[in-house]
Design a protein around this motif. Structure first.
Motif, PDB file in Angstrom:
ATOM      1  N   ILE A 190       0.827  -1.209   0.000  1.00  0.00           N
ATOM      2  CA  ILE A 190       0.000   0.000   0.000  1.00  0.00           C
ATOM      3  C   ILE A 190       0.861   1.259   0.000  1.00  0.00           C
ATOM      4  CG2 ILE A 190      -1.681   1.340   1.339  1.00  0.00           C
ATOM      5  CD1 ILE A 190      -2.880  -1.271   2.304  1.00  0.00           C
ATOM      6  N   LYS A 191       0.547   2.166  -0.885  1.00  0.00           N
ATOM      7  CA  LYS A 191       1.210   3.472  -0.955  1.00  0.00           C
ATOM      8  C   LYS A 191       0.247   4.614  -0.631  1.00  0.00           C
ATOM      9  CE  LYS A 191       4.995   1.544  -2.449  1.00  0.00           C
ATOM     10  NZ  LYS A 191       6.165   1.418  -1.522  1.00  0.00           N
ATOM     11  N   ALA A 192      -1.024   4.385  -0.776  1.00  0.00           N
ATOM     12  CA  ALA A 192      -2.026   5.440  -0.565  1.00  0.00           C
ATOM     13  C   ALA A 192      -2.213   5.738   0.914  1.00  0.00           C
ATOM     14  CB  ALA A 192      -3.365   5.014  -1.154  1.00  0.00           C
ATOM     15  N   PRO A 193      -2.495   6.992   1.266  1.00  0.00           N
ATOM     16  CA  PRO A 193      -2.921   7.292   2.635  1.00  0.00           C
ATOM     17  C   PRO A 193      -4.330   6.742   2.859  1.00  0.00           C
ATOM     18  CG  PRO A 193      -3.083   9.250   1.272  1.00  0.00           C
ATOM     19  CD  PRO A 193      -2.429   8.198   0.425  1.00  0.00           C
ATOM     20  N   LEU A 194      -4.570   6.232   4.060  1.00  0.00           N
ATOM     21  CA  LEU A 194      -5.846   5.591   4.382  1.00  0.00           C
ATOM     22  C   LEU A 194      -6.586   6.347   5.477  1.00  0.00           C
ATOM     23  CD1 LEU A 194      -4.649   1.877   4.700  1.00  0.00           C
ATOM     24  CD2 LEU A 194      -5.812   2.874   2.744  1.00  0.00           C
ATOM     25  N   LEU A 195      -7.895   6.403   5.346  1.00  0.00           N
ATOM     26  CA  LEU A 195      -8.787   6.847   6.409  1.00  0.00           C
ATOM     27  C   LEU A 195      -9.764   5.695   6.628  1.00  0.00           C
ATOM     28  CD1 LEU A 195     -10.050   8.946   8.341  1.00  0.00           C
ATOM     29  CD2 LEU A 195     -11.397   9.766   6.397  1.00  0.00           C
ATOM     30  N   ILE A 196      -9.689   5.053   7.794  1.00  0.00           N
ATOM     31  CA  ILE A 196     -10.396   3.795   8.035  1.00  0.00           C
ATOM     32  C   ILE A 196     -11.476   4.007   9.083  1.00  0.00           C
ATOM     33  CG2 ILE A 196     -10.104   1.387   8.719  1.00  0.00           C
ATOM     34  CD1 ILE A 196      -7.093   1.729   7.990  1.00  0.00           C
ATOM     35  N   HIS A 197     -12.707   3.586   8.754  1.00  0.00           N
ATOM     36  CA  HIS A 197     -13.840   3.728   9.669  1.00  0.00           C
ATOM     37  C   HIS A 197     -14.361   2.352  10.088  1.00  0.00           C
ATOM     38  CE1 HIS A 197     -14.046   7.977   8.672  1.00  0.00           C
ATOM     39  NE2 HIS A 197     -14.269   7.718   7.399  1.00  0.00           N
ATOM     40  N   ALA A 221      -1.231  -3.613  12.723  1.00  0.00           N
ATOM     41  CA  ALA A 221       0.172  -3.982  12.901  1.00  0.00           C
ATOM     42  C   ALA A 221       0.900  -3.998  11.563  1.00  0.00           C
ATOM     43  CB  ALA A 221       0.264  -5.349  13.582  1.00  0.00           C
ATOM     44  N   ALA A 222       0.237  -4.522  10.539  1.00  0.00           N
ATOM     45  CA  ALA A 222       0.854  -4.579   9.211  1.00  0.00           C
ATOM     46  C   ALA A 222       1.040  -3.187   8.624  1.00  0.00           C
ATOM     47  CB  ALA A 222      -0.002  -5.438   8.281  1.00  0.00           C
ATOM     48  N   LEU A 223       0.071  -2.294   8.845  1.00  0.00           N
ATOM     49  CA  LEU A 223       0.192  -0.920   8.362  1.00  0.00           C
ATOM     50  C   LEU A 223       1.375  -0.218   9.012  1.00  0.00           C
ATOM     51  CD1 LEU A 223      -3.583   0.149   8.402  1.00  0.00           C
ATOM     52  CD2 LEU A 223      -2.161  -0.155   6.363  1.00  0.00           C
ATOM     53  N   VAL A 247       2.761   2.675   6.359  1.00  0.00           N
ATOM     54  CA  VAL A 247       1.653   3.289   5.626  1.00  0.00           C
ATOM     55  C   VAL A 247       1.061   4.428   6.456  1.00  0.00           C
ATOM     56  CG1 VAL A 247      -0.646   2.918   4.635  1.00  0.00           C
ATOM     57  CG2 VAL A 247       1.106   1.124   4.458  1.00  0.00           C
ATOM     58  N   LYS A 248       0.774   5.524   5.803  1.00  0.00           N
ATOM     59  CA  LYS A 248       0.136   6.651   6.490  1.00  0.00           C
ATOM     60  C   LYS A 248      -1.354   6.349   6.612  1.00  0.00           C
ATOM     61  CE  LYS A 248      -0.597  11.658   6.250  1.00  0.00           C
ATOM     62  NZ  LYS A 248      -0.128  11.889   7.625  1.00  0.00           N
ATOM     63  N   TYR A 249      -1.869   6.344   7.827  1.00  0.00           N
ATOM     64  CA  TYR A 249      -3.286   6.024   8.007  1.00  0.00           C
ATOM     65  C   TYR A 249      -3.860   6.732   9.223  1.00  0.00           C
ATOM     66  CZ  TYR A 249      -2.284   2.986  12.009  1.00  0.00           C
ATOM     67  OH  TYR A 249      -1.899   2.508  13.241  1.00  0.00           O
ATOM     68  N   GLU A 250      -5.168   6.927   9.179  1.00  0.00           N
ATOM     69  CA  GLU A 250      -5.964   7.338  10.326  1.00  0.00           C
ATOM     70  C   GLU A 250      -7.050   6.293  10.486  1.00  0.00           C
ATOM     71  OE1 GLU A 250      -7.460  11.429  10.126  1.00  0.00           O
ATOM     72  OE2 GLU A 250      -6.082  11.731   8.441  1.00  0.00           O
ATOM     73  N   ALA A 251      -7.356   5.904  11.702  1.00  0.00           N
ATOM     74  CA  ALA A 251      -8.397   4.905  11.929  1.00  0.00           C
ATOM     75  C   ALA A 251      -9.288   5.352  13.076  1.00  0.00           C
ATOM     76  CB  ALA A 251      -7.781   3.548  12.235  1.00  0.00           C
ATOM     77  N   TYR A 252     -10.579   5.170  12.888  1.00  0.00           N
ATOM     78  CA  TYR A 252     -11.552   5.565  13.907  1.00  0.00           C
ATOM     79  C   TYR A 252     -12.540   4.428  14.143  1.00  0.00           C
ATOM     80  CZ  TYR A 252      -9.801  10.250  12.953  1.00  0.00           C
ATOM     81  OH  TYR A 252      -8.985  11.345  12.793  1.00  0.00           O
ATOM     82  N   VAL A 253     -12.794   4.154  15.403  1.00  0.00           N
ATOM     83  CA  VAL A 253     -13.833   3.202  15.790  1.00  0.00           C
ATOM     84  C   VAL A 253     -14.950   3.999  16.449  1.00  0.00           C
ATOM     85  CG1 VAL A 253     -14.432   1.192  17.175  1.00  0.00           C
ATOM     86  CG2 VAL A 253     -12.152   1.357  16.133  1.00  0.00           C
ATOM     87  N   TYR A 254     -16.146   3.912  15.881  1.00  0.00           N
ATOM     88  CA  TYR A 254     -17.295   4.668  16.383  1.00  0.00           C
ATOM     89  C   TYR A 254     -18.064   3.774  17.353  1.00  0.00           C
ATOM     90  CZ  TYR A 254     -15.836   7.621  12.564  1.00  0.00           C
ATOM     91  OH  TYR A 254     -15.077   8.416  11.728  1.00  0.00           O
TER      92      TYR A 254
END
Length: 303
Positions: free
Chosen positions: A221-228, A245-247, A252-259
């Motif tokens: 993965i090369k893209a930045p991720l926004l994970i919901h 863990a893999a990210l 990998v640049k990512y943001e992750a949110y758990v609602y």
């Protein structure tokens, strides 16, 4: 008409509905298992009807909205099913080249909700394209049960190739600025994760409660991720720790949110699993993420 919410249903009913929606149990199986939760005046059939999508009640942007140009288009997909068909929407009074967003549906094809989502994105000054994964079997049939049945008949590899081709269409669209983002929901969220492993120049990826790739694939993965993610979604959330863990390992640049406290499908405002507060927050983050990564500016990490 008062909109029902997840709180109006027994949690076990919601789990059964999730299995039904994802093809793990049949309609008959749902009705049989749900019968024990039926109460006076509300049969198992009525429970299912209450949980099923209500497209017209949830529509936010009309199909003939004068602010938009919306049309069904076809493109070649030689590695996929031969022809790619989808819904292309762009602002009617756009000036200059616009960023583009690929919209990936759930496991029912291009239904009215996904078309509405596509129009919503276009109103935020993007060109949005939603392919119909069911195009090779006649397209979305207008019935959710039939759509799920058709979905089971698809060639997975060809369908994935269609979505890759769709991203290529947007990248080369004359009205676009060459930058492509992708957003998907449930099945579509998994596809967005997949596309991020296959398209090195994907500029932004936003999976909503989607299944995760393996650690080996994540490393690509090369893209930045926004994970919901939804807090009450054990099935999908079980894969998040390994994915995170893999990210991290891959950088990998990512943001992750758990609602917290919401159900799988919380962004889909056609069913009682919709959570208005979580959906509004997640959608605001999504549009900002696309603005930050797809407009004419330097990409994060040089992408």
């Amino acid at each position: 008409m008062t909109r029902k919410t997840a709180n109006d249903f027994d949690p076990e009913i919601l789990k059964l509905f999730d299995k039904y929606v994802h093809g793990d149990i049949s309609r008959r199986g749902f009705l049989s298992s749900a019968a024990k939760f039926a109460v006076v005046g509300l049969s198992a059939e009525a429970l299912l009807e209450a949980l099923n999508p209500k497209f017209a009640l949830a529509q936010q942007v009309a199909g003939n909205d004068p602010r938009l140009i919306a049309k069904y288009v076809e493109y070649p997909s030689p590695e996929g099913n031969g022809t790619l068909r989808g819904y292309l929407v762009q602002p009617a009074k756009a000036t200059g080249k616009l960023p583009t967003v690929l919209v990936i549906h759930e496991n029912r094809g291009l239904n009215p909700h996904i078309e509405d989502i596509t129009r919503r994105i276009a109103l935020d000054n993007f060109i949005a394209f939603a392919p119909d994964g069911l195009a090779s079997v006649g397209g979305y049939p207008g019935d959710e049960d039939k759509a799920r049945e058709l979905f089971q008949k698809l060639d997975k590899a060809k369908l994935q190739a269609d979505f890759i081709a769709a991203a290529g269409v947007l990248k080369n669209l004359p009205e676009g600025n060459g930058k492509v983002g992708a957003v998907g929901f449930c099945y579509g969220g998994g596809v967005v994760n997949f596309l991020a492993t296959r398209i090195p120049d994907l500029a932004a990826a936003v999976p909503f409660y989607g299944s995760q790739p393996t650690a080996e694939e994540t490393a690509k993965i090369k893209a930045p991720l926004l994970i919901h993610y939804a807090g009450n979604d054990e099935r999908i959330n079980a894969g998040w720790p390994a994915y995170e863990a893999a990210l991290k390992t891959a950088g990998v640049k990512y943001e992750a949110y758990v609602y917290e406290g919401v159900q799988h499908g919380f962004n889909n405002d056609t069913t009682p699993r919709f959570d208005e507060a979580a959906a509004k927050l997640a959608w605001g983050r999504t549009i900002k993420f696309f603005n930050d990564n797809l407009r004419n500016q330097q990409f994060v990490n040089g992408f």
